[in-house]
Enzyme design. Structure first.
Site, mmCIF file in Angstrom:
data_model
loop_
_atom_site.group_PDB
_atom_site.id
_atom_site.type_symbol
_atom_site.label_atom_id
_atom_site.label_comp_id
_atom_site.label_asym_id
_atom_site.label_seq_id
_atom_site.Cartn_x
_atom_site.Cartn_y
_atom_site.Cartn_z
ATOM 1 N N LYS A 20 47.535 42.363 42.429
ATOM 2 C CA LYS A 20 48.116 43.701 42.493
ATOM 3 C C LYS A 20 47.185 44.644 41.747
ATOM 4 O O LYS A 20 46.885 44.435 40.577
ATOM 5 C CB LYS A 20 49.517 43.735 41.881
ATOM 6 C CG LYS A 20 50.194 45.059 42.147
ATOM 7 C CD LYS A 20 51.593 45.103 41.602
ATOM 8 C CE LYS A 20 52.259 46.403 42.015
ATOM 9 N NZ LYS A 20 51.400 47.592 41.793
ATOM 10 N N ASP A 22 45.819 48.240 40.146
ATOM 11 C CA ASP A 22 46.309 49.414 39.426
ATOM 12 C C ASP A 22 45.498 50.626 39.891
ATOM 13 O O ASP A 22 44.566 51.070 39.230
ATOM 14 C CB ASP A 22 46.151 49.198 37.919
ATOM 15 C CG ASP A 22 46.858 50.279 37.108
ATOM 16 O OD1 ASP A 22 47.617 51.064 37.706
ATOM 17 O OD2 ASP A 22 46.648 50.334 35.887
ATOM 18 N N GLU A 188 46.978 43.670 36.582
ATOM 19 C CA GLU A 188 48.335 44.201 36.580
ATOM 20 C C GLU A 188 49.379 43.184 36.995
ATOM 21 O O GLU A 188 50.472 43.156 36.441
ATOM 22 C CB GLU A 188 48.411 45.423 37.500
ATOM 23 C CG GLU A 188 49.772 46.103 37.466
ATOM 24 C CD GLU A 188 49.837 47.333 38.365
ATOM 25 O OE1 GLU A 188 50.812 48.092 38.250
ATOM 26 O OE2 GLU A 188 48.933 47.515 39.183
#
Length: 325
Positions: A20, A22, A188
């Site tokens: 994931k 950022d 993240e």
């Protein structure tokens, strides 16, 4: 298509795992002469560009055209379109890499909201960015949204994107291994995507499940307090809330997380949004006495360690304004 927050599914035969990022969510439309990327509805966003050779349009999650802000991404996609003579609609995140080698949203924020092409070009040389593409929604005029995720990823891996536009690899391993890796490397979090799932534009779907290592919260700025000492010419803290009907529910004051340049820019922005009345439903007496109020149009993100019993953020740190919310 948006992910739900939850516990990662653990069956790798049904789920694929990605890092994931950022960054800033961006849908890119690439038009090649004679092939039109119009006709696909991505969260209500029109990604059709001008009908000329490899015209590129970058659109944020809230539908804003941000192409001017990111000239190196536009150029890289333009070069790809000319080289392949192929139109496409891509989904991904623009990220800036900080000194630690990990995505730095605060650094990325300096590249946002830039409407002047000359300034955008100067910033591009100082703060380089990468467009990390994780999905392909249309290729050569063919809508791929109903195609299963695994097949879309195979198409994406074969596009030959390079340089400032890259396809990040899927994580080879278990959900726990992905979580351990991202935690150890200061990333993240992880997002799991169901292998047989279609792409559903504008829908928050449980076919995508995300887990973050940091607790974060989207907030709306409703006011500010005056700074003291070395920050006497700037604001001291932002007074933030979450939507509660027509007003905001106050969740706390955020006083850390800015560079000096960001402090000055934010102070100037707040001055232009002043309003006489607080946009909050209820406020602690001390905050009501010391606050200066602004129209609730600025949205951002904070990280925090938890919630207090009275619904306040514990140890909030400003992560950046989010024009994509």
């Amino acid at each position: 298509m948006l992910a739900v927050t939850g516990t990662l599914p653990t069956d790798p035969s049904r789920w694929s795992y990605e890092l994931k990022w950022d960054g800033l969510r961006i849908v890119a439309g690439i038009d090649v002469a004679g092939i039109d990327v119009a006709g696909i509805d991505v969260a209500g966003i029109d990604v059709a560009g001008a009908q000329s050779a490899a015209a590129v349009r970058l659109v944020s999650r809230n539908g804003r055209d941000v192409s001017v802000s990111f000239p190196e991404v536009v150029q890289a996609l333009t070069d790809w379109g000319r080289r392949t003579a192929t139109s496409a609609v891509l989904d991904g995140e623009i990220v800036a890499t900080g000194p630690a080698g990990t995505p730095d949203f605060g650094l990325l924020q300096e590249r946002m909201h830039v409407a002047d092409p000359a300034r955008a070009a100067t910033l591009a040389r100082r703060i380089p960015l990468t467009y990390l593409v994780f999905d392909v929604l249309q290729l050569g005029g063919v809508d791929l949204c109903r195609t299963p995720y695994d097949d879309r990823r195979d198409v994406l891996d074969g596009l030959g994107l390079a340089g400032g536009v890259q396809v990040p690899p899927r994580f080879a391993g278990s959900a726990q291994a992905a979580l351990d890796f991202t935690r150890e490397h200061g990333l993240e979090g992880v997002i799991a995507k169901r292998r047989d799932a279609s792409y559903r534009p504008g829908v928050r779907s449980d076919a995508w499940v995300k887990t973050r290592h940091l607790q974060t919260q989207d907030v709306v700025v409703g006011g500010w307090t005056a700074g003291t000492g070395g920050r006497s010419t700037d604001f001291g803290a932002l007074l933030v809330g979450v939507p509660d009907g027509d007003l905001l529910r106050y969740v706390g004051a955020v006083g850390t997380g800015w560079t000096d340049a960001a402090l000055r820019a934010t102070t100037a922005t707040l001055a232009g949004l002043a309003t006489p009345s607080a946009p909050f439903r209820e406020l602690p007496a001390a905050v009501a006495r010391s606050g200066h109020w602004v129209r609730p149009v600025l949205r951002g993100e904070v990280s925090f360690s938890g919630w207090t019993r009275d619904g306040r953020l514990r140890h909030p740190v400003w992560r950046g304004f989010r024009p994509d919310l």
